[in-house]
Design a protein around this motif. Structure first.
Motif, PDB file in Angstrom:
ATOM      1  N   GLY A 222       0.789  -1.222   0.000  1.00 42.08           N
ATOM      2  CA  GLY A 222       0.000   0.000   0.000  1.00 42.08           C
ATOM      3  C   GLY A 222       0.819   1.269   0.000  1.00 42.08           C
ATOM      4  N   THR A 223       0.099   2.355  -0.212  1.00 43.90           N
ATOM      5  CA  THR A 223       0.710   3.683  -0.188  1.00 43.90           C
ATOM      6  C   THR A 223      -0.094   4.578   0.748  1.00 43.90           C
ATOM      7  N   SER A 224       0.594   5.483   1.375  1.00 42.94           N
ATOM      8  CA  SER A 224      -0.058   6.404   2.299  1.00 42.94           C
ATOM      9  C   SER A 224      -0.685   7.545   1.503  1.00 42.94           C
ATOM     10  N   ARG A 225      -1.969   7.788   1.746  1.00 39.47           N
ATOM     11  CA  ARG A 225      -2.691   8.868   1.069  1.00 39.47           C
ATOM     12  C   ARG A 225      -2.504  10.183   1.832  1.00 39.47           C
ATOM     13  N   LYS A 226      -2.979  11.275   1.222  1.00 41.98           N
ATOM     14  CA  LYS A 226      -2.866  12.597   1.868  1.00 41.98           C
ATOM     15  C   LYS A 226      -3.542  12.620   3.236  1.00 41.98           C
ATOM     16  N   ASP A 227      -4.647  11.867   3.379  1.00 38.27           N
ATOM     17  CA  ASP A 227      -5.371  11.860   4.646  1.00 38.27           C
ATOM     18  C   ASP A 227      -4.743  10.916   5.675  1.00 38.27           C
ATOM     19  N   GLY A 228      -3.648  10.234   5.304  1.00 43.50           N
ATOM     20  CA  GLY A 228      -2.941   9.355   6.230  1.00 43.50           C
ATOM     21  C   GLY A 228      -3.305   7.887   6.127  1.00 43.50           C
ATOM     22  N   ARG A 229      -4.444   7.575   5.490  1.00 44.02           N
ATOM     23  CA  ARG A 229      -4.834   6.169   5.359  1.00 44.02           C
ATOM     24  C   ARG A 229      -3.929   5.453   4.367  1.00 44.02           C
ATOM     25  N   VAL A 230      -3.718   4.172   4.612  1.00 48.42           N
ATOM     26  CA  VAL A 230      -2.910   3.362   3.709  1.00 48.42           C
ATOM     27  C   VAL A 230      -3.855   2.630   2.767  1.00 48.42           C
ATOM     28  N   ALA A 231      -3.677   2.867   1.464  1.00 45.60           N
ATOM     29  CA  ALA A 231      -4.513   2.246   0.436  1.00 45.60           C
ATOM     30  C   ALA A 231      -3.703   1.178  -0.286  1.00 45.60           C
TER      31      ALA A 231
ATOM     32  N   TYR B 109      -8.573  -0.160   1.753  1.00 46.02           N
ATOM     33  CA  TYR B 109      -7.762   0.377   2.840  1.00 46.02           C
ATOM     34  C   TYR B 109      -7.141  -0.768   3.640  1.00 46.02           C
ATOM     35  N   ALA B 110      -5.884  -0.569   4.023  1.00 43.46           N
ATOM     36  CA  ALA B 110      -5.151  -1.594   4.783  1.00 43.46           C
ATOM     37  C   ALA B 110      -5.899  -1.970   6.059  1.00 43.46           C
ATOM     38  N   SER B 111      -6.529  -1.009   6.701  1.00 41.58           N
ATOM     39  CA  SER B 111      -7.254  -1.299   7.951  1.00 41.58           C
ATOM     40  C   SER B 111      -8.369  -2.321   7.719  1.00 41.58           C
TER      41      SER B 111
END
Length: 182
Positions: A51-60, A73-75
């Motif tokens: 995954g990659t970290s998005r601007k909002d901090g979530r990992v996609a 989302y990783a979560s």
């Protein structure tokens, strides 16, 4: 989600201490029988953080399942892998940090609950407070209903009343009731 959880176990490992998904070496069957594609993908991605970290901090994470790419989302993946099923609702981060995917920081919630613990934008009045002439009003929204808390002489008094009502209405999902994890 139409991706079977057992497929996730073939794709990822999860380090619960740091909350990171890692790509596993994926079998040829994941690449529609293309050995060349499998070798290229595994050479580039296997044993690396997914995954990659998005601007909002979530990992996609972009996951290809039978020729179709899914952004997940990783979560959500972590929750599914740990619980053996996809979450019924949204996955909330207890500490408000969407990049902190440690297992103890994740919980399932509905959209209303998830919106209860968002932080207010910087540079604005304190959360729940609105300037009304030379006074300040406090208002809380819960489950789509606005509750007028009262009018106050100072921004701080209005905010204190807002916090009290917010914590009462939102319970464990109130931003003030976070169990911050270090």
């Amino acid at each position: 989600m139409n991706i079977p959880v057992c497929f996730l176990y073939e794709c990822f490992s999860f380090d619960s201490k740091v909350g990171v998904l890692t790509w596993k070496r994926r079998p040829e069957s994941h690449f529609q029988g293309s050995e060349v594609t499998m070798k290229r993908w595994n050479g580039k991605n296997a044993d690396k953080a997914a995954g990659t970290s998005r601007k909002d901090g979530r990992v996609a994470v972009c996951l290809n399942y039978y020729g179709r790419t899914h952004m997940i989302y990783a979560s959500r993946i972590i929750f599914a892998m740990i619980n053996g099923k996809w979450p019924d609702g949204l996955v909330d981060h207890l500490d408000g940090n969407p990049g902190n995917n440690k297992l103890e920081n994740l919980r399932v919630c509905n959209k209303s609950q998830n919106s209860q613990n968002r932080l207010a934008p910087l540079g604005k009045l304190l959360p729940g407070v609105k300037k009304d002439g030379n006074r300040f009003s406090a208002k809380v929204k819960s489950n789509g209903v606005f509750y007028h808390v009262g009018m106050f002489r100072t921004e701080q008094e209005a905010h204190a009343a807002y916090v009290e009502k917010r914590d009462l209405l939102h319970g464990e999902f109130s931003i003030g009731n976070r169990n911050c994890i270090t």
